[in-house]
Design a protein around this motif. Sequence first.
Motif, PDB file in Angstrom:
ATOM      1  N   ARG A 157      19.827 -25.130  11.836  1.00  0.00           N
ATOM      2  CA  ARG A 157      19.062 -24.612  10.693  1.00  0.00           C
ATOM      3  C   ARG A 157      19.134 -23.090  10.602  1.00  0.00           C
ATOM      4  NH1 ARG A 157      15.058 -28.526  12.708  1.00  0.00           N
ATOM      5  NH2 ARG A 157      15.208 -30.409  11.430  1.00  0.00           N
ATOM      6  N   ARG A 158      19.477 -22.423  11.703  1.00  0.00           N
ATOM      7  CA  ARG A 158      19.500 -20.962  11.685  1.00  0.00           C
ATOM      8  C   ARG A 158      20.927 -20.400  11.661  1.00  0.00           C
ATOM      9  NH1 ARG A 158      14.281 -19.544  12.304  1.00  0.00           N
ATOM     10  NH2 ARG A 158      14.591 -17.346  12.727  1.00  0.00           N
ATOM     11  N   GLU A 608       9.162 -15.475   7.354  1.00  0.00           N
ATOM     12  CA  GLU A 608       9.638 -15.785   8.701  1.00  0.00           C
ATOM     13  C   GLU A 608       8.852 -16.945   9.305  1.00  0.00           C
ATOM     14  OE1 GLU A 608      10.445 -13.716  13.065  1.00  0.00           O
ATOM     15  OE2 GLU A 608       9.217 -12.661  11.583  1.00  0.00           O
ATOM     16  N   GLU A 611       9.945 -20.197   7.783  1.00  0.00           N
ATOM     17  CA  GLU A 611      11.266 -20.637   8.241  1.00  0.00           C
ATOM     18  C   GLU A 611      11.170 -21.253   9.633  1.00  0.00           C
ATOM     19  OE1 GLU A 611      15.799 -18.922   8.894  1.00  0.00           O
ATOM     20  OE2 GLU A 611      14.214 -17.574   8.226  1.00  0.00           O
ATOM     21  N   ILE A 612      10.410 -20.608  10.516  1.00  0.00           N
ATOM     22  CA  ILE A 612      10.242 -21.157  11.864  1.00  0.00           C
ATOM     23  C   ILE A 612       9.470 -22.466  11.807  1.00  0.00           C
ATOM     24  CG2 ILE A 612       9.183 -20.774  14.127  1.00  0.00           C
ATOM     25  CD1 ILE A 612       9.721 -17.783  13.720  1.00  0.00           C
ATOM     26  N   GLY A 615      11.696 -25.194  10.824  1.00  0.00           N
ATOM     27  CA  GLY A 615      12.657 -25.522  11.865  1.00  0.00           C
ATOM     28  C   GLY A 615      12.054 -26.181  13.084  1.00  0.00           C
ATOM     29  N   GLN A 838      14.057 -10.983   5.299  1.00  0.00           N
ATOM     30  CA  GLN A 838      14.742 -10.906   6.586  1.00  0.00           C
ATOM     31  C   GLN A 838      15.575  -9.638   6.693  1.00  0.00           C
ATOM     32  OE1 GLN A 838      17.399 -14.249   8.090  1.00  0.00           O
ATOM     33  NE2 GLN A 838      15.456 -14.636   9.125  1.00  0.00           N
ATOM     34  N   LEU A 861      17.440 -15.010  15.778  1.00  0.00           N
ATOM     35  CA  LEU A 861      18.665 -15.178  15.004  1.00  0.00           C
ATOM     36  C   LEU A 861      19.852 -14.978  15.950  1.00  0.00           C
ATOM     37  CD1 LEU A 861      17.688 -12.905  11.975  1.00  0.00           C
ATOM     38  CD2 LEU A 861      17.579 -15.390  12.035  1.00  0.00           C
ATOM     39  N   THR A 865      24.424 -12.973  12.644  1.00  0.00           N
ATOM     40  CA  THR A 865      23.581 -13.024  11.444  1.00  0.00           C
ATOM     41  C   THR A 865      22.899 -11.686  11.218  1.00  0.00           C
ATOM     42  OG1 THR A 865      23.240 -15.401  11.646  1.00  0.00           O
ATOM     43  CG2 THR A 865      21.606 -14.186  10.392  1.00  0.00           C
TER      44      THR A 865
END
Length: 891
Positions: A157-158, A608, A611-612, A615, A838, A861, A865
């Motif tokens: 996913r990252r 952020e 997103e975490i 995930g 980000q 990350l 990236t």
Amino acid sequence: MLYGRTTEQERLERLVAGARAGRSGALLVRGEAGIGKTALLDWLAGTAVRDDGEDGRPLRVLRVTGIEPEADLAFGGLVQLLWPVQDRLDALPGPQAAALRAVLGTGQERGPDRFLTGLAVLTVLADLADDGPVLCLVDDAQWLDQATAEALLFAARRLAAEGVAMVLAGRDDGFTAPGIPELRLNRLDFEDSSRLLAERGAAPALRSQIIAASAGNPLALIEFDSARREQQYQHDPLPVADRVLSGFRSQIGRLPERTRLMMLIAAAEARGDLPMLLRASELLGVDLGDLEEAERNGLLYVMDGIVTFRHPLIASATYQGAVLARRIAVHRALADAAEDPDCRARHLLAVANGPDQEIALELAAAAGRARDRTAYAAASGLYRHAARIAADHRQRAAWLTEAATLALAAGHTSQADRLAGEADELTDEPAVGARVASVRAAVAFELGDRREAARGLLARAGDTATAETAGLLRTAAAYGWLAGDGETVRAAAGRLAAGDCADPLVEGLERLCEDDAEHGLPLLARFLEGGLDASAGPGADGQAVRMLALTCGLVLGDDAAALELASAEVRRCRSEALIGELPYALDILTRVQLLTGHHRDAEAGVAEAEEIARGTGMRRRLARLGGVRARIAAIEGDARRVREIAEATPEALRTGVDCAHVLLDLGLGDFEAALTRLDPPPPGPDRYTWLSLSTAADQIEAAVRLGRPERAEEAMRHFENWARAGAAAAPWAQAVVLRCRALLGDRPEDYTQALRLHEKGGRPFERARTELLYGEWLRRARRRNEARGVLRSALATFESLRAEPWMRRAAAELQATGEHRVSARMPADNPIDRLTPQELQVVRLAKDGSSSREIAAQLFLSPRTVEHHLYKAYPKLGVGSRQELVLLDLT
């Protein structure tokens, strides 16, 4: 040759081409057994390796295959994947290297966070991609152990700009990968099925029969063609996969007994480890030569020291076709032949069919090793199996409790509750009972029933606190406060006091439940003097109390202290790679950033955290984060965005969005809605949430605007009591009280005193609102020159916050004072506004001198990236290097 897969092949080729160009991606190939997933992965591996790409750099292929018997073996799949590249671990950041060494059994045992392993996998893949593109192939993903699956999906996913392509293949049931694009394999149509059979030399007259029997499943086509003279397939009502399995059983049944036994050893061992197979076969009186018939019939092959079945269904047919006694004997031999204790434990598990304390102890030891490597799901399963065969009831209860605790840590809430219930029935020991109660309460809390969580702990703790129950009562008070259940908070405080275990946190919460801010807030302030370490009470649910410790800063209205505490907690999570805890800390930090006017930072933190949370499966955390987004949208007057956030938020978690809606109504001039949208919270915890306190001033202003000041009396009394108790720490709060008094009593001196307090710092949006209201009063009093100064200041702040409805009001008031050429305008284009959240985080850390690897470790990350984000950010900021970033103002 693959038939009927042109579209699928093209999609996979695009994925690999993207990796060659430096773009990463992941794909889940899904389909039924025998549909051709492995064949497609084999084709991709072969074609990708043969084509070196335009830059001539070879593509590296890493493969891992899930093994059904190892589904409960901690990190079994990840060991397969990483063993060939373990030399790369030395280049990883310390915590990540330690996590993977624990996985591989070459370093320390314990890792700090179960998601850290996934970050380490991402970093390893990114490092490998520095030498050329990487293709990571995961077959039979439905049989991966959960720890491996979590790590691979976190990395997948990252993925962004590393040059890594990851393809996972799994059956329709048993494996999910939210957020990963899917490619579903369908059965072959008649034309493609005919072409496949023609290539195999099947007679045209038989093809239609075989195609009808196989229903287009490629494996069934091949196997039914091989056995086309046997008509049992034609009319058998079983599903296609079961008919294939039945055919394999028949084929195996015709082999010599010694061959069948050797195949059973291979199927039970599952990994194909030839030396181990030979050690076990010697114990059972067979040897490698007994595999000759199976190899000749194409059922398996031996190459490079590995025994591999042609298809997983052949291994399943071999194992399922053996009688129980023979399977047990094979697993016993494999356990005796195993050199790895975890492998031995897996085979002993298959041997035990009744109480066996010796095997139970070995399983529990394996569970402890899995727990220390953060493979919580595997550890829970092993403790559960150990409890099943334990001879001692107390030991069984203890292991079931540990299994429940670890199931909860792995995110399996319903399983945790069931295991805790089983343990509860086996023992009345206080220490075990306290752990059981904590697990069951945490399950209820996670599922959203905070009141039930609090009251369950209260019921277990008894009437008076003891050493074993003090932690339960403290956590009960924390849950009760967060649930708005004042009764539970009072009961917990009373029992702690009766047991001489008084606690400033719980006592302070109790006082606030009585609306006694004067005595309650100082107690919370005392609790916070020790910082977040104060949350680690004996037996307490650390996460719940730590969250409450952070929340206390907001309740106190001390934004500076709350910002310091929350920032320190975020730094701790980053430095110790506590990925699972970071969203909770960011939740609090973004609220403080919002209140202190740092909307851009708050939005970056929310992005952020979201997103975490996605995930790592923290769905409820995603819903809670909507309150910050909604309030920013309300300040900006974006009714559509507030509505969308409300619709996406579960009703039970919508309080924050509803409070934002009140502010939106006020800004847009809908005072009736602002006053009536939320009922005044009753005495108790709900009155002291950060949003309720903010909303009190909104509703007071709405009541005055409607000419119904009596509707504001209760809110005013509560807000004033709270602000008075925290006045020394929160001058902005006293300023807002004075503003509300001025509104209610038409007293200009209250405005001027409020502005003097606002000068000490605090919440800029509240200061601008005070300036706006005072400017309106001055304009009505015909003191236009004085009005212009405060209105200009208010307008400037509203513009900086993009608070459009408030900008319009301030501009209209300025025009009414006679000021010419007044227009509400958004602030001049700031280069950092062009950055994604980000990108903003990355460039700020780069400006401070952090390397790409250091930034990657902090933001979870890959370094590639990070470099990608810098590359995208430089032209937006008008710079070309890190050195030029130092000259920019990125606040």
